[in-house]
Design an enzyme around this catalytic site. Structure first.
Site, PDB file in Angstrom:
ATOM      1  N   LEU A 106      11.404 -39.942   1.328  1.00  0.00           N
ATOM      2  CA  LEU A 106      11.110 -38.738   2.094  1.00  0.00           C
ATOM      3  C   LEU A 106       9.660 -38.315   1.912  1.00  0.00           C
ATOM      4  O   LEU A 106       8.963 -37.998   2.888  1.00  0.00           O
ATOM      5  CB  LEU A 106      12.048 -37.602   1.669  1.00  0.00           C
ATOM      6  N   GLY A 156      13.393 -37.739  -2.434  1.00  0.00           N
ATOM      7  CA  GLY A 156      12.796 -38.794  -3.227  1.00  0.00           C
ATOM      8  C   GLY A 156      11.565 -39.423  -2.594  1.00  0.00           C
ATOM      9  O   GLY A 156      10.971 -38.896  -1.650  1.00  0.00           O
ATOM     10  N   GLU A 175       0.828  -1.208   0.000  1.00  0.00           N
ATOM     11  CA  GLU A 175       0.000   0.000   0.000  1.00  0.00           C
ATOM     12  C   GLU A 175       0.864   1.260   0.000  1.00  0.00           C
ATOM     13  O   GLU A 175       0.580   2.226  -0.720  1.00  0.00           O
ATOM     14  CB  GLU A 175      -0.928   0.000   1.218  1.00  0.00           C
ATOM     15  N   CYS A 194      -2.647  -3.395   7.155  1.00  0.00           N
ATOM     16  CA  CYS A 194      -2.290  -3.570   8.559  1.00  0.00           C
ATOM     17  C   CYS A 194      -2.585  -2.293   9.342  1.00  0.00           C
ATOM     18  O   CYS A 194      -2.497  -1.185   8.816  1.00  0.00           O
ATOM     19  CB  CYS A 194      -0.831  -3.961   8.712  1.00  0.00           C
TER      20      CYS A 194
END
Length: 363
Positions: free
Chosen positions: A295, A292, A49, A72
């Site tokens: 995992l 691979g 912004e 925010c």
């Protein structure tokens, strides 16, 4: 293209470079014309912004601000965006979605309305949520979003029975993956992938290595990553997670340029849940796991995968011993299988990309 769609296209430019902040795009529109635009800058820099308002300058007075995420209203590294919006003379703010951060959610819109501005939320919210999906996971759980990415043949193989895996997918798909890496905070692989393929795990645009590189994470329970591994010679950071490696092995890897963390589990393997938690604690909001199969299987077994990106090549490899994309223990019954939601398909060169989300467990 609508003004909000324009803002979303800007937000995507911030992916991978602003964590743990959300990637946001903003557009200032006056009398139907864009007079300012911007997107979130790296941590410590201005939010989208403020960039858009600075670009617009005095033309912001009396204009409408389109932003992909609620502005925010609290002080952190930078002052509240709501203050800048009011000071610039913006008369209306249109946000695609509310900020899921408990410190913000609803507060930004409320402040703007209290200051006399018109403020609305919801335009293109679904598209906006996809841009900040990793931030949403991180800010609500403290953990990064984990994406399982793999390339496989039509029969689900990631290599031949002899381990030959280069290349299953075509050039277009591989180039696409390099650009995907640039949008992630971290790339994760297992030690077997390092030993078999010696990947660099870099983000590139064609032959050009991008300036910003994601954190490379190697899950290496026994500390077998070689010090001459290609990734250790590349720009950027490499983290090796070990379980039962010796202190000498850890020091050898540190001397080669890696960061080493010990995260043992009762079975002498890396505690994957502890690893994901540790990555979140260091501000990593998104992890793309590239293999691979062992995992990926372990991550699915531990219910740690949020999203799947599978690139399927129109190729048949066959073979009982040829490795598959996801191994591990797997499920005992089809009723327990992971049935992806919000599925999308896209043709990437000669290959097909399948994207979907792992449903959250029922409580």
């Amino acid at each position: 293209m609508s003004h909000m769609a324009h803002a979303l296209s800007l937000a995507k430019r911030a992916l991978g470079s602003v964590s743990p902040n959300p990637p946001v795009g903003a557009v200032v529109v006056k009398e139907g014309e864009v007079v300012g635009e911007g997107y979130t800058q790296p941590p410590g820099g201005p939010h989208a912004e403020r960039v858009a308002l600075e670009h617009a300058g005095p033309l912001a007075a009396g204009a409408v601000l389109y932003t992909t995420l609620e502005p925010c209203s609290h002080h952190r590294r930078t002052p509240p965006c709501t203050d800048a919006i009011v000071a610039a003379g913006i008369v209306e703010v249109r946000a695609a979605m509310r900020d899921p951060n408990p410190a913000v959610s609803g507060g930004g819109v409320e402040v703007l309305r209290e200051r006399g501005l018109r403020a609305s939320v919801g335009e293109l919210s679904e598209q906006a949520n996809k841009v900040v999906e990793a931030y949403v996971k991180f800010v609500t759980t403290g953990r990064p979003m984990v994406t399982a990415k793999f390339a496989m043949s039509l029969d689900g193989k990631i290599a031949t029975r002899n381990g030959d895996s280069q290349w299953i997918t075509g050039d277009v798909a591989r180039e696409h993956v390099h650009l995907l890496r640039a949008t992630r905070d971290a790339i994760m692989v297992g030690a077997n992938t390092v030993l078999a393929d010696d990947p660099r795990l870099t983000a590139r645009d064609g032959d050009i290595r991008l300036e910003r590189q994601p954190l490379r994470v190697v899950v290496d329970s026994h500390g077998v990553t070689p010090t001459e591994a290609a990734m250790l010679r590349e720009p950027g950071e490499t983290l090796v997670a070990v379980a039962d490696a010796t202190s000498e092995t850890a020091e050898r890897l540190r001397s080669a340029g890696a960061e080493v963390v010990f995260l043992p589990s009762p079975d002498s393997r890396v505690d994957l849940e502890a690893l994901i938690q540790a990555l979140g604690e260091r501000g990593v909001t998104s992890v793309m796991v590239e293999g691979g199969g062992s995992l990926l299987g372990a991550l699915f077994d531990a219910r740690l995968v949020d999203k799947v990106m599978a690139f399927v090549a129109p190729t048949i490899i066959g073979g009982r011993e040829a490795p598959t994309a996801v191994m591990g223990k797997g499920v005992a019954r089809l009723a327990e299988a992971f049935r992806l939601e919000n599925i999308g398909f896209d043709q990437v060169g000669r290959d097909i990309a399948v994207v979907g989300y792992v449903p959250k467990p029922q409580r």
